[in-house]
Design a protein around this motif. Structure first.
Motif, PDB file in Angstrom:
ATOM      1  N   TYR A 149     -13.283  12.634   6.255  1.00  0.00           N
ATOM      2  CA  TYR A 149     -12.142  12.119   5.502  1.00  0.00           C
ATOM      3  C   TYR A 149     -12.604  11.853   4.076  1.00  0.00           C
ATOM      4  O   TYR A 149     -13.731  11.386   3.862  1.00  0.00           O
ATOM      5  CB  TYR A 149     -11.729  10.791   6.134  1.00  0.00           C
ATOM      6  CG  TYR A 149     -10.257  10.509   6.328  1.00  0.00           C
ATOM      7  CD1 TYR A 149      -9.269  11.421   6.016  1.00  0.00           C
ATOM      8  CD2 TYR A 149      -9.867   9.274   6.851  1.00  0.00           C
ATOM      9  CE1 TYR A 149      -7.929  11.120   6.230  1.00  0.00           C
ATOM     10  CE2 TYR A 149      -8.532   8.969   7.080  1.00  0.00           C
ATOM     11  CZ  TYR A 149      -7.557   9.898   6.755  1.00  0.00           C
ATOM     12  OH  TYR A 149      -6.243   9.595   6.969  1.00  0.00           O
ATOM     13  N   ARG A 198      -1.741   9.400  -6.201  1.00  0.00           N
ATOM     14  CA  ARG A 198      -2.499  10.628  -6.473  1.00  0.00           C
ATOM     15  C   ARG A 198      -2.775  10.843  -7.962  1.00  0.00           C
ATOM     16  O   ARG A 198      -3.325  11.863  -8.342  1.00  0.00           O
ATOM     17  CB  ARG A 198      -1.746  11.836  -5.906  1.00  0.00           C
ATOM     18  CG  ARG A 198      -1.588  11.774  -4.391  1.00  0.00           C
ATOM     19  CD  ARG A 198      -0.691  12.854  -3.838  1.00  0.00           C
ATOM     20  NE  ARG A 198      -0.594  12.796  -2.388  1.00  0.00           N
ATOM     21  CZ  ARG A 198       0.231  11.989  -1.709  1.00  0.00           C
ATOM     22  NH1 ARG A 198       1.042  11.172  -2.364  1.00  0.00           N
ATOM     23  NH2 ARG A 198       0.237  11.978  -0.390  1.00  0.00           N
ATOM     24  N   MET A 243      -6.229  15.339  -7.446  1.00  0.00           N
ATOM     25  CA  MET A 243      -6.588  13.913  -7.532  1.00  0.00           C
ATOM     26  C   MET A 243      -8.088  13.690  -7.327  1.00  0.00           C
ATOM     27  O   MET A 243      -8.604  12.639  -7.684  1.00  0.00           O
ATOM     28  CB  MET A 243      -5.776  13.063  -6.553  1.00  0.00           C
ATOM     29  CG  MET A 243      -5.947  13.375  -5.112  1.00  0.00           C
ATOM     30  SD  MET A 243      -4.857  14.733  -4.709  1.00  0.00           S
ATOM     31  CE  MET A 243      -4.729  14.580  -2.939  1.00  0.00           C
ATOM     32  N   GLN A 258      -6.977  20.077  -4.624  1.00  0.00           N
ATOM     33  CA  GLN A 258      -6.096  18.911  -4.842  1.00  0.00           C
ATOM     34  C   GLN A 258      -6.633  18.111  -6.038  1.00  0.00           C
ATOM     35  O   GLN A 258      -7.736  17.555  -5.985  1.00  0.00           O
ATOM     36  CB  GLN A 258      -6.031  18.061  -3.571  1.00  0.00           C
ATOM     37  CG  GLN A 258      -5.436  18.834  -2.384  1.00  0.00           C
ATOM     38  CD  GLN A 258      -5.198  17.933  -1.193  1.00  0.00           C
ATOM     39  OE1 GLN A 258      -4.307  17.101  -1.182  1.00  0.00           O
ATOM     40  NE2 GLN A 258      -6.016  18.104  -0.157  1.00  0.00           N
ATOM     41  N   ARG A 295       0.824  -1.219   0.000  1.00  0.00           N
ATOM     42  CA  ARG A 295       0.000   0.000   0.000  1.00  0.00           C
ATOM     43  C   ARG A 295       0.853   1.262   0.000  1.00  0.00           C
ATOM     44  O   ARG A 295       1.785   1.393   0.763  1.00  0.00           O
ATOM     45  CB  ARG A 295      -0.925   0.042   1.234  1.00  0.00           C
ATOM     46  CG  ARG A 295      -1.856   1.270   1.207  1.00  0.00           C
ATOM     47  CD  ARG A 295      -2.184   1.766   2.588  1.00  0.00           C
ATOM     48  NE  ARG A 295      -1.020   2.177   3.329  1.00  0.00           N
ATOM     49  CZ  ARG A 295      -0.424   3.380   3.219  1.00  0.00           C
ATOM     50  NH1 ARG A 295      -0.895   4.301   2.401  1.00  0.00           N
ATOM     51  NH2 ARG A 295       0.665   3.635   3.922  1.00  0.00           N
ATOM     52  N   ARG A 296       0.538   2.167  -0.893  1.00  0.00           N
ATOM     53  CA  ARG A 296       1.237   3.443  -0.989  1.00  0.00           C
ATOM     54  C   ARG A 296       0.206   4.467  -1.410  1.00  0.00           C
ATOM     55  O   ARG A 296      -0.718   4.151  -2.164  1.00  0.00           O
ATOM     56  CB  ARG A 296       2.317   3.317  -2.074  1.00  0.00           C
ATOM     57  CG  ARG A 296       3.531   4.184  -2.043  1.00  0.00           C
ATOM     58  CD  ARG A 296       4.610   3.989  -0.963  1.00  0.00           C
ATOM     59  NE  ARG A 296       4.250   4.171   0.417  1.00  0.00           N
ATOM     60  CZ  ARG A 296       4.601   3.317   1.421  1.00  0.00           C
ATOM     61  NH1 ARG A 296       5.302   2.247   1.194  1.00  0.00           N
ATOM     62  NH2 ARG A 296       4.226   3.567   2.649  1.00  0.00           N
ATOM     63  N   SER A 297       0.308   5.688  -0.928  1.00  0.00           N
ATOM     64  CA  SER A 297      -0.617   6.724  -1.396  1.00  0.00           C
ATOM     65  C   SER A 297      -0.340   7.031  -2.854  1.00  0.00           C
ATOM     66  O   SER A 297       0.807   7.233  -3.247  1.00  0.00           O
ATOM     67  CB  SER A 297      -0.454   7.996  -0.558  1.00  0.00           C
ATOM     68  OG  SER A 297      -0.971   7.784   0.732  1.00  0.00           O
ATOM     69  N   VAL A 306      -5.607   7.667  -1.873  1.00  0.00           N
ATOM     70  CA  VAL A 306      -4.876   8.494  -0.907  1.00  0.00           C
ATOM     71  C   VAL A 306      -5.896   9.046   0.090  1.00  0.00           C
ATOM     72  O   VAL A 306      -6.969   9.491  -0.318  1.00  0.00           O
ATOM     73  CB  VAL A 306      -4.106   9.642  -1.630  1.00  0.00           C
ATOM     74  CG1 VAL A 306      -5.005  10.492  -2.496  1.00  0.00           C
ATOM     75  CG2 VAL A 306      -3.360  10.526  -0.633  1.00  0.00           C
ATOM     76  N   PRO A 307      -5.550   8.986   1.377  1.00  0.00           N
ATOM     77  CA  PRO A 307      -6.482   9.590   2.336  1.00  0.00           C
ATOM     78  C   PRO A 307      -6.271  11.099   2.328  1.00  0.00           C
ATOM     79  O   PRO A 307      -5.134  11.566   2.337  1.00  0.00           O
ATOM     80  CB  PRO A 307      -6.042   8.984   3.673  1.00  0.00           C
ATOM     81  CG  PRO A 307      -4.588   8.659   3.505  1.00  0.00           C
ATOM     82  CD  PRO A 307      -4.360   8.416   2.035  1.00  0.00           C
ATOM     83  N   VAL A 308      -7.362  11.854   2.276  1.00  0.00           N
ATOM     84  CA  VAL A 308      -7.267  13.319   2.212  1.00  0.00           C
ATOM     85  C   VAL A 308      -7.968  13.925   3.430  1.00  0.00           C
ATOM     86  O   VAL A 308      -9.178  13.731   3.627  1.00  0.00           O
ATOM     87  CB  VAL A 308      -7.903  13.843   0.897  1.00  0.00           C
ATOM     88  CG1 VAL A 308      -8.010  15.363   0.910  1.00  0.00           C
ATOM     89  CG2 VAL A 308      -7.084  13.381  -0.300  1.00  0.00           C
ATOM     90  N   GLY A 309      -7.168  14.635   4.221  1.00  0.00           N
ATOM     91  CA  GLY A 309      -7.734  15.300   5.401  1.00  0.00           C
ATOM     92  C   GLY A 309      -7.775  16.806   5.259  1.00  0.00           C
ATOM     93  O   GLY A 309      -8.376  17.498   6.075  1.00  0.00           O
ATOM     94  N   ALA A 310      -7.129  17.324   4.199  1.00  0.00           N
ATOM     95  CA  ALA A 310      -7.046  18.775   4.024  1.00  0.00           C
ATOM     96  C   ALA A 310      -8.206  19.277   3.181  1.00  0.00           C
ATOM     97  O   ALA A 310      -8.165  19.227   1.941  1.00  0.00           O
ATOM     98  CB  ALA A 310      -5.712  19.137   3.368  1.00  0.00           C
TER      99      ALA A 310
END
Ligand SMILES: Cc1cc2nc3c(=O)[nH]c(=O)nc-3n(C[C@H](O)[C@H](O)[C@H](O)COP(=O)(O)O)c2cc1C
Length: 221
Positions: free
Chosen positions: A211, A53, A135, A133, A49-51, A187-191
């Motif tokens: 999230y 985008r 993605m 963002q 697993r890797r983020s 990818v997890p996005v919190g921003a």
């Protein structure tokens, strides 16, 4: 899907009863049954697993979307109704929405179905609430994890919000690992701006976005 929305719109336009016209709630659309066995080991899934985008311009299949929903919030215990991700006191304050180019739907764990919420492509509007963002418009699907903190607050009071954030992490990780096992990525996005995102998605009062997880086939594979 388009046909469902057109029918709903026509039903409203053709209502000549003189009373207030309410759009009928669209029927949840059943998802293909999830599988609970796969060919990639858990260890390999974690290690790989890797983020990611950047995604290929390829829609996810209903099978893939169903499997990702199941990993996040699917019912894995028919008797007790417990779900794939742990929840404090099994109160399940979290909700899972799926955003694609066709619209935004709510996952209904009990029926393993998607209930249409918004028609049309809202990815750009959501992206704009998330520091633009890229993605989010590139991803064919974004899983949106929301919380109804009130559901946990009756029992956990001022710890309820913390528990919701922790639960969002469990759900997101399940989804990301499931994506990896399906040779997808995300990818997890919190921003993002909480209120604006909640507004764009027209969430009911008391429900807020915690999230975002954009997902798709990695561009480089
Ligand atoms: C709480 C949280 C919020 C994050 N928000 C973003 C984000 O807004 N945008 C982004 O590109 N990546 C975001 N990430 C992904 C991290 O940048 C990424 O996990 C980190 O670089 C480690 O890389 P890996 O996921 O490939 O292991 C977030 C990760 C976490 C855990």
């Amino acid at each position: 899907m388009k046909a469902t929305w057109i029918c709903s719109a026509l039903a409203v336009l053709l209502d000549t009863s003189g009373g207030p016209t309410m759009a009928p709630k669209p029927e949840p659309r059943p998802l293909p049954a999830p599988v609970s066995a796969g060919s990639m080991s858990l260890e390999e899934t974690i290690a790989r697993r890797r983020s990611v985008r950047e995604f290929r311009d390829e829609a996810l299949t209903p099978q893939q979307i169903g499997q990702l929903c199941w990993a996040g919030q699917g019912i894995t215990d028919r008797h007790g109704g417990h779900r794939a991700a742990p929840s404090a006191g099994a109160l399940y304050p979290m909700e899972l929405l799926v955003m694609t180019a066709d619209g935004v739907s709510r996952y209904r764990p009990r029926d393993h179905a998607l209930e249409p919420l918004l028609a049309g492509d809202h990815r750009r509007a959501v992206q704009q609430t998330a520091l633009d963002q890229q993605m989010i418009t590139q991803a064919p699907a974004t899983m949106i994890i929301t919380a109804v903190v009130e559901r946990a607050a009756a029992k956990y009071r001022d710890r309820a919000e913390r528990y919701c954030f922790i639960e969002a992490g469990h759900i997101a990780q399940n989804i990301l690992l499931q994506a990896e096992a399906l040779e997808l990525a995300g990818v997890p996005v919190g921003a993002f701006e909480d209120e604006k995102t909640t507004e764009v998605l027209k969430l009911p009062p008391g429900e807020r976005v915690v999230y975002l997880v954009p997902l798709g086939k990695p561009r480089q594979h």
